[in-house]
Scaffold this motif. Structure first.
Motif, PDB file in Angstrom:
ATOM      1  N   LEU A   1     -37.953  24.065 -25.621  1.00 27.18           N
ATOM      2  CA  LEU A   1     -37.530  24.464 -24.354  1.00 27.18           C
ATOM      3  C   LEU A   1     -38.689  25.221 -23.671  1.00 27.18           C
ATOM      4  O   LEU A   1     -38.881  24.874 -22.271  1.00 27.18           O
ATOM      5  CB  LEU A   1     -36.580  25.707 -24.737  1.00 27.18           C
ATOM      6  CG  LEU A   1     -35.257  25.226 -25.624  1.00 27.18           C
ATOM      7  CD1 LEU A   1     -34.347  26.373 -25.527  1.00 27.18           C
ATOM      8  CD2 LEU A   1     -34.492  24.244 -24.274  1.00 27.18           C
ATOM      9  N   VAL A   2     -39.590  25.981 -24.330  1.00 24.14           N
ATOM     10  CA  VAL A   2     -40.899  26.292 -23.667  1.00 24.14           C
ATOM     11  C   VAL A   2     -41.611  25.284 -22.799  1.00 24.14           C
ATOM     12  O   VAL A   2     -42.025  25.274 -21.733  1.00 24.14           O
ATOM     13  CB  VAL A   2     -41.787  27.181 -24.712  1.00 24.14           C
ATOM     14  CG1 VAL A   2     -43.003  27.232 -24.079  1.00 24.14           C
ATOM     15  CG2 VAL A   2     -41.114  28.397 -24.842  1.00 24.14           C
ATOM     16  N   ASN A   3     -41.737  24.023 -23.629  1.00 23.20           N
ATOM     17  CA  ASN A   3     -42.335  23.007 -23.090  1.00 23.20           C
ATOM     18  C   ASN A   3     -41.909  22.371 -21.718  1.00 23.20           C
ATOM     19  O   ASN A   3     -42.463  21.755 -20.985  1.00 23.20           O
ATOM     20  CB  ASN A   3     -42.731  21.947 -24.144  1.00 23.20           C
ATOM     21  CG  ASN A   3     -43.736  22.393 -25.107  1.00 23.20           C
ATOM     22  OD1 ASN A   3     -44.385  23.216 -24.745  1.00 23.20           O
ATOM     23  ND2 ASN A   3     -43.454  21.863 -26.312  1.00 23.20           N
TER      24      ASN A   3
ATOM     25  N   VAL B   1     -32.482  27.990 -15.493  1.00 23.73           N
ATOM     26  CA  VAL B   1     -33.122  29.111 -15.866  1.00 23.73           C
ATOM     27  C   VAL B   1     -34.782  28.647 -16.266  1.00 23.73           C
ATOM     28  O   VAL B   1     -35.700  29.307 -16.006  1.00 23.73           O
ATOM     29  CB  VAL B   1     -32.534  29.734 -17.093  1.00 23.73           C
ATOM     30  CG1 VAL B   1     -33.512  30.953 -17.695  1.00 23.73           C
ATOM     31  CG2 VAL B   1     -31.431  30.287 -16.731  1.00 23.73           C
ATOM     32  N   LEU B   2     -34.678  27.437 -17.254  1.00 24.88           N
ATOM     33  CA  LEU B   2     -36.058  27.016 -17.696  1.00 24.88           C
ATOM     34  C   LEU B   2     -36.995  26.558 -16.439  1.00 24.88           C
ATOM     35  O   LEU B   2     -37.996  26.456 -16.409  1.00 24.88           O
ATOM     36  CB  LEU B   2     -35.789  25.849 -18.505  1.00 24.88           C
ATOM     37  CG  LEU B   2     -35.191  26.529 -19.970  1.00 24.88           C
ATOM     38  CD1 LEU B   2     -34.852  25.253 -20.931  1.00 24.88           C
ATOM     39  CD2 LEU B   2     -36.271  27.343 -20.690  1.00 24.88           C
ATOM     40  N   THR B   3     -36.424  25.735 -15.623  1.00 20.13           N
ATOM     41  CA  THR B   3     -37.095  24.844 -14.235  1.00 20.13           C
ATOM     42  C   THR B   3     -37.166  25.887 -12.930  1.00 20.13           C
ATOM     43  O   THR B   3     -37.586  25.210 -12.015  1.00 20.13           O
ATOM     44  CB  THR B   3     -36.343  23.533 -14.264  1.00 20.13           C
ATOM     45  OG1 THR B   3     -35.079  23.862 -13.842  1.00 20.13           O
ATOM     46  CG2 THR B   3     -36.516  22.939 -15.540  1.00 20.13           C
TER      47      THR B   3
ATOM     48  N   GLU C   1     -46.275  32.099 -21.363  1.00 19.35           N
ATOM     49  CA  GLU C   1     -45.705  33.188 -21.922  1.00 19.35           C
ATOM     50  C   GLU C   1     -44.441  33.417 -21.194  1.00 19.35           C
ATOM     51  O   GLU C   1     -43.434  33.873 -21.472  1.00 19.35           O
ATOM     52  CB  GLU C   1     -46.608  34.432 -21.694  1.00 19.35           C
ATOM     53  CG  GLU C   1     -46.103  35.599 -22.118  1.00 19.35           C
ATOM     54  CD  GLU C   1     -46.905  36.643 -22.269  1.00 19.35           C
ATOM     55  OE1 GLU C   1     -46.685  38.008 -22.552  1.00 19.35           O
ATOM     56  OE2 GLU C   1     -48.187  36.541 -21.890  1.00 19.35           O
ATOM     57  N   VAL C   2     -44.545  32.988 -19.796  1.00 20.16           N
ATOM     58  CA  VAL C   2     -43.153  33.030 -18.916  1.00 20.16           C
ATOM     59  C   VAL C   2     -42.207  32.172 -19.514  1.00 20.16           C
ATOM     60  O   VAL C   2     -41.160  32.443 -19.550  1.00 20.16           O
ATOM     61  CB  VAL C   2     -43.506  32.943 -17.348  1.00 20.16           C
ATOM     62  CG1 VAL C   2     -42.222  32.685 -16.502  1.00 20.16           C
ATOM     63  CG2 VAL C   2     -44.583  34.048 -16.878  1.00 20.16           C
ATOM     64  N   ALA C   3     -42.726  31.133 -19.860  1.00 21.51           N
ATOM     65  CA  ALA C   3     -41.682  29.926 -20.252  1.00 21.51           C
ATOM     66  C   ALA C   3     -41.023  30.413 -21.745  1.00 21.51           C
ATOM     67  O   ALA C   3     -39.794  30.094 -21.803  1.00 21.51           O
ATOM     68  CB  ALA C   3     -42.667  28.627 -20.551  1.00 21.51           C
TER      69      ALA C   3
ATOM     70  N   VAL D   1     -31.971  21.104 -24.052  1.00 18.11           N
ATOM     71  CA  VAL D   1     -30.936  22.327 -23.718  1.00 18.11           C
ATOM     72  C   VAL D   1     -29.456  22.090 -24.474  1.00 18.11           C
ATOM     73  O   VAL D   1     -28.640  22.676 -24.805  1.00 18.11           O
ATOM     74  CB  VAL D   1     -30.532  22.619 -22.114  1.00 18.11           C
ATOM     75  CG1 VAL D   1     -29.480  23.856 -21.956  1.00 18.11           C
ATOM     76  CG2 VAL D   1     -32.030  23.115 -21.772  1.00 18.11           C
ATOM     77  N   GLU D   2     -28.933  20.583 -24.202  1.00 16.96           N
ATOM     78  CA  GLU D   2     -27.820  20.322 -24.708  1.00 16.96           C
ATOM     79  C   GLU D   2     -27.939  20.504 -26.359  1.00 16.96           C
ATOM     80  O   GLU D   2     -26.858  20.676 -27.059  1.00 16.96           O
ATOM     81  CB  GLU D   2     -27.528  18.769 -24.388  1.00 16.96           C
ATOM     82  CG  GLU D   2     -27.203  18.572 -23.042  1.00 16.96           C
ATOM     83  CD  GLU D   2     -26.816  17.123 -22.852  1.00 16.96           C
ATOM     84  OE1 GLU D   2     -27.169  16.269 -23.495  1.00 16.96           O
ATOM     85  OE2 GLU D   2     -26.003  16.980 -21.609  1.00 16.96           O
ATOM     86  N   ALA D   3     -29.050  20.256 -26.815  1.00 16.33           N
ATOM     87  CA  ALA D   3     -29.054  20.197 -28.316  1.00 16.33           C
ATOM     88  C   ALA D   3     -29.093  21.863 -28.832  1.00 16.33           C
ATOM     89  O   ALA D   3     -28.637  22.114 -30.029  1.00 16.33           O
ATOM     90  CB  ALA D   3     -30.770  19.919 -28.826  1.00 16.33           C
ATOM     91  N   LEU D   4     -29.184  22.395 -27.915  1.00 18.85           N
ATOM     92  CA  LEU D   4     -29.160  24.017 -28.195  1.00 18.85           C
ATOM     93  C   LEU D   4     -27.429  24.575 -28.208  1.00 18.85           C
ATOM     94  O   LEU D   4     -27.062  25.121 -28.706  1.00 18.85           O
ATOM     95  CB  LEU D   4     -30.120  24.656 -27.172  1.00 18.85           C
ATOM     96  CG  LEU D   4     -29.537  26.515 -27.020  1.00 18.85           C
ATOM     97  CD1 LEU D   4     -30.233  26.980 -28.351  1.00 18.85           C
ATOM     98  CD2 LEU D   4     -30.337  26.895 -26.041  1.00 18.85           C
TER      99      LEU D   4
END
Length: 128
Positions: A54-56, A107-109, A63-65, A2-5
């Motif tokens: 990020l999906v991973n 959001v991701l987790t 699909e939700v990821a 996320v920091e890379a983004l």
């Protein structure tokens, strides 16, 4: 990940006085006339790679990821656009960026609600 983004976009927006880049990205993303340009950028190999990473990270059906990764990216752009052009100290800027990373990770987790789980079904079979 996320920091890379977040960090590079924050450096180009909050880190540059007078920047309007994040505001342009947000406007272009939702403007039908400019959306094709943004979609081409988001199809670039480097962007897709970050999106896939990020999906991973998300421990929900793939699909939700993918939805969550896209939402986190949009959240980052909109948040930086809202803060762009405001006066603040370097410490305040660092806090805003750090908190934005925290929010995107959340959001991701976040666990799926019972309602989402019911709608999407068994996570092992949702993507099929």
């Amino acid at each position: 990940m996320v920091e890379a983004l977040v960090q590079p976009l924050a450096a180009q927006t909050l880190g540059r006085p007078g920047s309007r880049y994040a505001r342009f990205l947000v406007q272009a993303t939702f403007d039908p006339a400019l959306a094709d340009i943004i979609q081409k950028h988001m199809s670039a190999k480097s962007f897709r790679h970050v999106h896939d990473l990020l999906v991973n990270l998300a421990e929900v059906p793939r699909e939700v990821a993918a939805w969550r990764a896209s939402d986190a990216i949009t959240l980052a752009m909109v948040t930086l656009a809202m803060r762009e052009g405001q006066d603040r100290t370097p410490r305040q800027t660092a806090a805003i960026v750090s908190d934005l990373v925290d929010i995107c990770v959340a959001v991701l987790t976040a666990p799926m609600s019972p309602e989402t789980t019911e709608i999407t079904g068994d996570p092992a079979t949702f993507d099929s």
